[in-house]
Design a protein around this motif. Structure first.
Motif, PDB file in Angstrom:
ATOM      1  N   VAL A 106     -13.051   5.620   2.731  1.00 63.23           N
ATOM      2  CA  VAL A 106     -13.365   5.355   1.333  1.00 63.23           C
ATOM      3  C   VAL A 106     -12.041   5.261   0.581  1.00 63.23           C
ATOM      4  CG1 VAL A 106     -14.398   6.259  -0.787  1.00 63.23           C
ATOM      5  CG2 VAL A 106     -15.605   6.496   1.404  1.00 63.23           C
ATOM      6  N   GLY A 107     -11.802   4.142  -0.070  1.00 62.13           N
ATOM      7  CA  GLY A 107     -10.597   3.962  -0.866  1.00 62.13           C
ATOM      8  C   GLY A 107     -10.941   3.967  -2.346  1.00 62.13           C
ATOM      9  N   VAL A 108     -10.199   4.743  -3.118  1.00 62.11           N
ATOM     10  CA  VAL A 108     -10.434   4.837  -4.557  1.00 62.11           C
ATOM     11  C   VAL A 108      -9.191   4.376  -5.311  1.00 62.11           C
ATOM     12  CG1 VAL A 108     -11.026   6.338  -6.490  1.00 62.11           C
ATOM     13  CG2 VAL A 108     -12.051   6.747  -4.236  1.00 62.11           C
ATOM     14  N   HIS A 109      -9.366   3.357  -6.145  1.00 61.21           N
ATOM     15  CA  HIS A 109      -8.358   2.821  -7.049  1.00 61.21           C
ATOM     16  C   HIS A 109      -7.047   2.506  -6.304  1.00 61.21           C
ATOM     17  CE1 HIS A 109      -7.040   1.709 -10.996  1.00 61.21           C
ATOM     18  NE2 HIS A 109      -6.064   2.618 -11.027  1.00 61.21           N
ATOM     19  N   SER A 110      -6.022   3.345  -6.452  1.00 62.16           N
ATOM     20  CA  SER A 110      -4.716   3.009  -5.882  1.00 62.16           C
ATOM     21  C   SER A 110      -4.627   3.195  -4.378  1.00 62.16           C
ATOM     22  CB  SER A 110      -3.610   3.818  -6.574  1.00 62.16           C
ATOM     23  OG  SER A 110      -3.849   5.197  -6.458  1.00 62.16           O
ATOM     24  N   ALA A 111      -5.742   3.459  -3.713  1.00 62.79           N
ATOM     25  CA  ALA A 111      -5.745   3.357  -2.247  1.00 62.79           C
ATOM     26  C   ALA A 111      -5.376   1.944  -1.828  1.00 62.79           C
ATOM     27  CB  ALA A 111      -7.119   3.725  -1.693  1.00 62.79           C
ATOM     28  N   ALA A 112      -5.569   0.967  -2.724  1.00 63.32           N
ATOM     29  CA  ALA A 112      -5.151  -0.416  -2.460  1.00 63.32           C
ATOM     30  C   ALA A 112      -3.672  -0.636  -2.767  1.00 63.32           C
ATOM     31  CB  ALA A 112      -6.001  -1.386  -3.291  1.00 63.32           C
ATOM     32  N   ASP A 113      -2.996   0.398  -3.234  1.00 61.47           N
ATOM     33  CA  ASP A 113      -1.555   0.366  -3.498  1.00 61.47           C
ATOM     34  C   ASP A 113      -0.846   1.277  -2.499  1.00 61.47           C
ATOM     35  OD1 ASP A 113       0.800  -0.286  -4.901  1.00 61.47           O
ATOM     36  OD2 ASP A 113       0.586   1.427  -6.262  1.00 61.47           O
ATOM     37  N   THR A 114      -1.376   1.283  -1.291  1.00 57.82           N
ATOM     38  CA  THR A 114      -0.961   2.231  -0.250  1.00 57.82           C
ATOM     39  C   THR A 114      -0.699   1.485   1.062  1.00 57.82           C
ATOM     40  OG1 THR A 114      -2.325   3.974  -1.255  1.00 57.82           O
ATOM     41  CG2 THR A 114      -1.719   4.275   1.052  1.00 57.82           C
ATOM     42  N   GLU A 115       0.389   1.830   1.750  1.00 59.82           N
ATOM     43  CA  GLU A 115       0.663   1.356   3.114  1.00 59.82           C
ATOM     44  C   GLU A 115       0.663  -0.178   3.243  1.00 59.82           C
ATOM     45  OE1 GLU A 115       1.740   3.000   5.556  1.00 59.82           O
ATOM     46  OE2 GLU A 115       1.233   5.108   5.171  1.00 59.82           O
ATOM     47  N   TYR A 116       1.443  -0.846   2.383  1.00 61.01           N
ATOM     48  CA  TYR A 116       1.541  -2.309   2.461  1.00 61.01           C
ATOM     49  C   TYR A 116       2.097  -2.778   3.801  1.00 61.01           C
ATOM     50  CZ  TYR A 116       0.823  -2.559  -2.614  1.00 61.01           C
ATOM     51  OH  TYR A 116       0.311  -2.472  -3.879  1.00 61.01           O
ATOM     52  N   GLY A 117       2.947  -1.969   4.412  1.00 61.10           N
ATOM     53  CA  GLY A 117       3.588  -2.380   5.660  1.00 61.10           C
ATOM     54  C   GLY A 117       2.769  -2.133   6.909  1.00 61.10           C
ATOM     55  N   TRP A 118       1.535  -1.711   6.762  1.00 59.31           N
ATOM     56  CA  TRP A 118       0.650  -1.390   7.885  1.00 59.31           C
ATOM     57  C   TRP A 118      -0.487  -2.416   7.891  1.00 59.31           C
ATOM     58  CZ3 TRP A 118      -2.446   3.871   7.861  1.00 59.31           C
ATOM     59  CH2 TRP A 118      -3.147   4.020   9.078  1.00 59.31           C
ATOM     60  N   PRO A 119      -0.381  -3.463   8.694  1.00 59.27           N
ATOM     61  CA  PRO A 119      -1.379  -4.547   8.653  1.00 59.27           C
ATOM     62  C   PRO A 119      -2.803  -4.070   8.899  1.00 59.27           C
ATOM     63  CG  PRO A 119       0.560  -5.252   9.862  1.00 59.27           C
ATOM     64  CD  PRO A 119       0.734  -3.785   9.610  1.00 59.27           C
ATOM     65  N   TRP A 120      -2.986  -3.132   9.815  1.00 61.78           N
ATOM     66  CA  TRP A 120      -4.334  -2.629  10.108  1.00 61.78           C
ATOM     67  C   TRP A 120      -4.945  -1.987   8.867  1.00 61.78           C
ATOM     68  CZ3 TRP A 120      -6.770   2.088   9.924  1.00 61.78           C
ATOM     69  CH2 TRP A 120      -7.987   2.191  10.610  1.00 61.78           C
ATOM     70  N   TYR A 121      -4.155  -1.218   8.127  1.00 58.12           N
ATOM     71  CA  TYR A 121      -4.671  -0.579   6.915  1.00 58.12           C
ATOM     72  C   TYR A 121      -5.010  -1.632   5.857  1.00 58.12           C
ATOM     73  CZ  TYR A 121      -5.157   2.241   2.751  1.00 58.12           C
ATOM     74  OH  TYR A 121      -5.662   2.803   1.597  1.00 58.12           O
ATOM     75  N   ARG A 122      -4.179  -2.648   5.727  1.00 51.47           N
ATOM     76  CA  ARG A 122      -4.471  -3.703   4.749  1.00 51.47           C
ATOM     77  C   ARG A 122      -5.823  -4.345   5.037  1.00 51.47           C
ATOM     78  NH1 ARG A 122       0.853  -5.713   5.876  1.00 51.47           N
ATOM     79  NH2 ARG A 122      -0.110  -7.664   6.563  1.00 51.47           N
ATOM     80  N   GLN A 123      -6.115  -4.568   6.310  1.00 55.85           N
ATOM     81  CA  GLN A 123      -7.407  -5.148   6.677  1.00 55.85           C
ATOM     82  C   GLN A 123      -8.547  -4.172   6.399  1.00 55.85           C
ATOM     83  OE1 GLN A 123      -6.972  -6.276  10.767  1.00 55.85           O
ATOM     84  NE2 GLN A 123      -5.346  -7.756  10.329  1.00 55.85           N
ATOM     85  N   LEU A 124      -8.320  -2.893   6.645  1.00 61.94           N
ATOM     86  CA  LEU A 124      -9.332  -1.872   6.378  1.00 61.94           C
ATOM     87  C   LEU A 124      -9.637  -1.793   4.886  1.00 61.94           C
ATOM     88  CD1 LEU A 124     -10.938   0.620   7.669  1.00 61.94           C
ATOM     89  CD2 LEU A 124      -8.993   1.998   6.851  1.00 61.94           C
TER      90      LEU A 124
END
Length: 252
Positions: A106-124
């Motif tokens: 579950v991502g809340v608000h700035s969870a989308a401003d987290t771990e830009y350099g991790w492609p798997w997380y960006r997809q998640l």
């Protein structure tokens, strides 16, 4: 003897009756901007746990929980207002294994401003944050009323938020729940990271099945007072409930 047997049976029965329906890890580490709403978000999570009978464990210490043994205790992990690079390589690998084993994110608000350099997380996460204008009131539109926690929204809702503008989708499997009408506020940003908004379709919340697990994200939650809003809380719980259990959504 009969009384002793009954007492023993009761002792075995009570813990099962009192057990929470699932366990949730709330993770709040920041390596960038620290939102003043973090504590309001954690308090809301703890109150939701009491209301809906699930256990909440809160930490900002990645080293304490991002390993196979600890993550296995939880049915969902909430990235509550995280920012920046919050996990090292070993912790990232453990979280990937957790999701692949059927865990929930579950991502809340700035969870989308987290771990830009991790492609798997960006997809998640689904979309990554680009920029935002000042906090404004705007018209929030329901795209899918059938998802858990969406039933209390009106078809259109007046909502005050820091409206994130996102980069293009990182996943093709996203199912959108909420969008914001850009004609109802001023989306242009001229300072820092310039932005013009996202046009006729500006997503705010979505979910997906990803890599064996489940992922839900909402961009709402910038203001501390938002966590006192009953409609928002129910929306957040709906995402947690689905991420933790997989229930409430028909297969698509």
């Amino acid at each position: 003897m009969k009384r002793l047997a009954v007492a023993a049976l009761a002792a075995c029965w009570i813990p099962a009756v009192l057990a929470a329906q699932f366990n949730v890890l709330v993770f709040t580490k920041t390596a960038g901007w620290h939102h003043e709403s973090v504590h309001a978000g954690v308090a809301a999570m703890q109150q939701l746990g009491k209301l809906h009978d699930f256990d909440v464990f809160w930490t900002a210490d990645a080293g304490r929980v991002f390993n196979d043994r600890e993550l296995a205790k939880y049915q969902a992990v909430v990235f509550m207002l995280t920012t920046g690079d919050v996990l090292d390589a070993d912790q990232q690998a453990a979280f990937e294994r957790y999701i692949r084993s059927g865990g929930g994110y579950v991502g809340v608000h700035s969870a989308a401003d987290t771990e830009y350099g991790w492609p798997w997380y960006r997809q998640l996460a689904g979309h990554m944050f680009h920029t935002h204008p000042p906090v404004q009131t705007a018209s929030l539109k329901v795209e899918d009323a059938g998802f858990p926690g969406m039933e209390r929204f009106a078809p259109r809702n007046l909502f005050t938020e820091e409206w994130y503008e996102f980069h293009p989708a990182e996943s093709s499997k996203l199912h959108y729940l909420l969008t914001v009408d850009e004609s109802s506020y001023q989306p242009a940003v001229v300072k820092d990271r310039p932005g013009r908004g996202m046009g006729s379709f500006h997503p705010v919340s979505w979910y997906q099945q990803h890599d064996g697990g489940r992922a839900f994200y909402t961009a709402l939650g910038h203001l501390p007072a938002t966590y006192e809003d009953a409609v928002f809380r129910h929306h957040l719980y709906g995402g947690i409930y689905w991420a933790a259990t997989g229930k409430g959504v028909k297969a698509k």
